[in-house]
Design a protein around this motif. Structure first.
Motif, short mmCIF file in Angstrom:
data_model
loop_
_atom_site.label_atom_id
_atom_site.label_comp_id
_atom_site.label_asym_id
_atom_site.label_seq_id
_atom_site.Cartn_x
_atom_site.Cartn_y
_atom_site.Cartn_z
N TRP B 90 0.83 -1.20 0.00
CA TRP B 90 0.00 0.00 0.00
C TRP B 90 0.87 1.26 0.00
O TRP B 90 0.56 2.24 -0.68
CB TRP B 90 -0.95 0.00 1.21
CG TRP B 90 -2.16 -0.87 1.01
CD1 TRP B 90 -2.50 -1.98 1.74
CD2 TRP B 90 -3.21 -0.71 0.03
NE1 TRP B 90 -3.69 -2.51 1.28
CE2 TRP B 90 -4.15 -1.75 0.23
CE3 TRP B 90 -3.45 0.22 -0.98
CZ2 TRP B 90 -5.30 -1.90 -0.55
CZ3 TRP B 90 -4.59 0.08 -1.76
CH2 TRP B 90 -5.50 -0.97 -1.55
N PHE B 93 1.99 1.81 -3.44
CA PHE B 93 0.87 2.32 -4.23
C PHE B 93 0.65 3.82 -4.00
O PHE B 93 0.49 4.60 -4.94
CB PHE B 93 -0.40 1.54 -3.89
CG PHE B 93 -1.67 2.13 -4.43
CD1 PHE B 93 -2.00 2.04 -5.77
CD2 PHE B 93 -2.56 2.78 -3.58
CE1 PHE B 93 -3.18 2.58 -6.28
CE2 PHE B 93 -3.74 3.33 -4.07
CZ PHE B 93 -4.04 3.24 -5.42
N LYS B 97 1.50 5.70 -7.29
CA LYS B 97 0.29 5.97 -8.08
C LYS B 97 -0.47 7.21 -7.64
O LYS B 97 -1.09 7.88 -8.45
CB LYS B 97 -0.65 4.76 -8.02
CG LYS B 97 -0.04 3.46 -8.53
CD LYS B 97 0.18 3.51 -10.05
CE LYS B 97 0.74 2.16 -10.54
NZ LYS B 97 0.98 2.20 -12.00
N LEU B 98 -0.46 7.46 -6.34
CA LEU B 98 -1.24 8.61 -5.86
C LEU B 98 -0.38 9.81 -5.49
O LEU B 98 -0.87 10.77 -4.87
CB LEU B 98 -2.13 8.19 -4.68
CG LEU B 98 -3.13 7.07 -4.92
CD1 LEU B 98 -4.14 7.01 -3.79
CD2 LEU B 98 -3.85 7.23 -6.25
N GLN B 99 0.88 9.75 -5.84
CA GLN B 99 1.75 10.92 -5.68
C GLN B 99 1.92 11.40 -4.23
O GLN B 99 2.14 12.59 -4.01
CB GLN B 99 1.24 12.10 -6.52
CG GLN B 99 0.75 11.74 -7.92
CD GLN B 99 1.87 11.19 -8.80
OE1 GLN B 99 3.02 11.56 -8.62
NE2 GLN B 99 1.53 10.30 -9.72
N PHE B 100 1.82 10.51 -3.29
CA PHE B 100 2.11 10.91 -1.92
C PHE B 100 3.63 10.97 -1.73
O PHE B 100 4.38 10.31 -2.45
CB PHE B 100 1.55 9.90 -0.92
CG PHE B 100 0.09 10.08 -0.61
CD1 PHE B 100 -0.31 10.87 0.47
CD2 PHE B 100 -0.90 9.47 -1.39
CE1 PHE B 100 -1.65 11.04 0.75
CE2 PHE B 100 -2.24 9.64 -1.11
CZ PHE B 100 -2.62 10.43 -0.04
N GLU B 104 4.65 10.62 4.18
CA GLU B 104 3.27 10.81 4.64
C GLU B 104 2.39 9.58 4.45
O GLU B 104 1.18 9.63 4.64
CB GLU B 104 2.62 12.02 3.95
CG GLU B 104 2.80 12.06 2.45
CD GLU B 104 2.16 13.31 1.80
OE1 GLU B 104 1.49 14.09 2.49
OE2 GLU B 104 2.35 13.45 0.57
N ILE B 108 -1.44 6.14 6.80
CA ILE B 108 -2.52 5.61 5.96
C ILE B 108 -2.36 4.10 5.77
O ILE B 108 -3.32 3.35 5.86
CB ILE B 108 -2.56 6.33 4.60
CG1 ILE B 108 -2.75 7.84 4.82
CG2 ILE B 108 -3.68 5.79 3.74
CD1 ILE B 108 -2.70 8.66 3.54
N GLU B 111 -3.69 1.80 8.36
CA GLU B 111 -5.10 1.41 8.26
C GLU B 111 -5.31 0.39 7.14
O GLU B 111 -5.98 -0.62 7.33
CB GLU B 111 -5.96 2.65 7.97
CG GLU B 111 -6.17 3.56 9.17
CD GLU B 111 -7.16 4.68 8.85
OE1 GLU B 111 -8.33 4.38 8.57
OE2 GLU B 111 -6.75 5.87 8.88
N LEU B 112 -4.73 0.67 6.00
CA LEU B 112 -4.96 -0.19 4.83
C LEU B 112 -4.46 -1.61 5.04
O LEU B 112 -5.00 -2.56 4.49
CB LEU B 112 -4.28 0.43 3.60
CG LEU B 112 -5.00 1.64 3.00
CD1 LEU B 112 -4.08 2.39 2.03
CD2 LEU B 112 -6.27 1.21 2.28
N LEU B 124 -3.23 -6.18 -6.30
CA LEU B 124 -2.51 -4.91 -6.15
C LEU B 124 -1.03 -5.12 -6.48
O LEU B 124 -0.42 -4.33 -7.20
CB LEU B 124 -2.66 -4.39 -4.72
CG LEU B 124 -2.00 -3.05 -4.42
CD1 LEU B 124 -2.66 -1.91 -5.19
CD2 LEU B 124 -2.06 -2.75 -2.91
#
Lengths: 229, 229
Positions: B90, B93, B97-100, B104, B108, B111-112, B124
């Motif tokens: 995660w 990912f 993919k989400l540019q974090f 940071e 997250i 949780e995932l 995934l």
DNA sequence: AATTAAATTTAGACAAATCTAAAAAATAAA
DNA sequence: TTTATTTTTTAGATTTGTCTAAATTTAATT
């Protein structure tokens, strides 16, 4: 950041979120939601629902007076919409990016919808290029909780596994209305098409998320539903 | 599907999974894990840890005798590795993919990592093209819980924010060993490089995830760590 | 309107995960 | 090797979400 904004960012338990979501859905179909409806929807007991109603009231997520009914507050509706947004965006992701079938994503999304990060879901939305509907055709609320799309079709064209809300009746003859009344179908009733028989195009419907009834093709052509929430 | 396979698919509470993960990490660094270590790692109280140890023992996820210490069972290790796999995939990912930013994503992913679907995480993995390491350089276990990559370097070359496990000592003179012993560094000790001073290339290390110590460049060149878990 | 039936709520209990305070065991120090 | 200190465990409470069984309120029927 304003106080109201911070409020909407608060984290609620998965259980609370599930109640809010269920009540939101039931409210949309029935208008009036009952303790039993919620218990039925969440596979729980009426007593548990009552307990939770009190907790949700204490957090100002719904308006509630004992024995008198309840409905979501402004805040409760907002939270419910965010959960629905997350659920549908994840479903879209699962189908479009991870090659899942549309019929196998619901359960997984039930878990993913409770991941709290706001930034995550907005980034996901962006990554997916702001999809308007999930793989079942249900509209995805935007980051402000607004829907951009409402579709109206007759029952024959309601996509499988989609729940529609009755929005109009074509043939309004007394005979038709009598039939619909008997089957407990009226404006606002939630209906899902479970099966269409090839033989005579008759439909098996799930009504109010509870009873299974059968109607003819002719009836189906005269019941219009909108699906959007 | 074999009985053993089905066993490994069982679902544990997020809390239990967090304990397993914490014990796994501490075990890797210290060898011996204590109740206090776990309490410290999970920001909880020793009494709570004891309670949970009993539950984990009852589920055969760890070996435990009161006052005598504990360690993960085969099964417990397997579960921990799956959580770590999920966490790191995660994270990958989120960054790719989400540019974090890499700094940071941890929260997250915390949780995932508890989303249960096996199929989800394998899909995934495929979607991400089977990455070998997460954004912090930590290796990602494959679907069988194996690491494909083990790197061995001296402390000077341990990437920042990566924790290595001491796997060998170059200069094994009594003086060197005395120094290492004093700083509580030995085979298997977990070390993270916090800072390298430009002035004399001395290093500030976090040892056993607890104490901060300083060593010279000369010492660092003679301590080899492997980072892989 | 009185009675019956259905829906809703209360009362009391339980499991999971946590806590505090006190007791017990192991370790360290004198 | 006693004594003191630290670590670990037990005992008893608390919170959240759930349950069953009984009581209460509302709705439906006769």
């Amino acid at each position: 950041m304003s106080e109201a904004k911070r409020e909407s960012m608060q984290k609620y338990s998965s259980s609370k979120e599930n109640y809010l979501k269920a009540i939101f859905h039931l409210q949309k179909s029935d208008g009036v939601v009952t303790t039993n409806d919620v218990a039925n929807e969440l596979q729980t007991r009426p007593a548990s629902v009552t307990d939770m109603l009190k907790k949700l009231k204490a957090q100002k997520l719904l308006i509630y007076e004992r024995y008198k009914g309840f409905k979501l507050s402004q805040e409760g509706r907002k939270v419910a919409l965010q959960i629905i947004r997350k659920h549908r965006l994840w479903e879209y992701f699962l189908v479009e990016k991870l090659q899942f079938g549309w019929d196998e994503v619901h359960e997984i999304a039930e878990e993913l919808e409770h991941i709290s990060s706001r930034k995550l879901i907005d980034r996901l939305d962006e990554f997916l290029d702001y999809p308007k509907t999930d793989p079942h055709g249900d509209p995805i609320p935007d980051s402000q909780g607004r829907f951009t799309l409402i579709k109206q079709v007759d029952l024959l064209h309601l996509p499988p596994n989609k729940t529609g809300e009755v929005s109009g009746i074509g043939d309004q003859s007394p005979e038709m209305l009598e039939l619909l009344k008997h089957k407990q179908i009226g404006l606002g009733t939630r209906i899902e098409v479970k099966k269409i028989f090839a033989f005579d195009h008759s439909l098996e419907l799930k009504v109010r998320n509870q009873s299974i009834v059968t109607v003819s093709e002719h009836v189906a052509k005269n019941v219009f539903v909108k699906y959007d929430e």
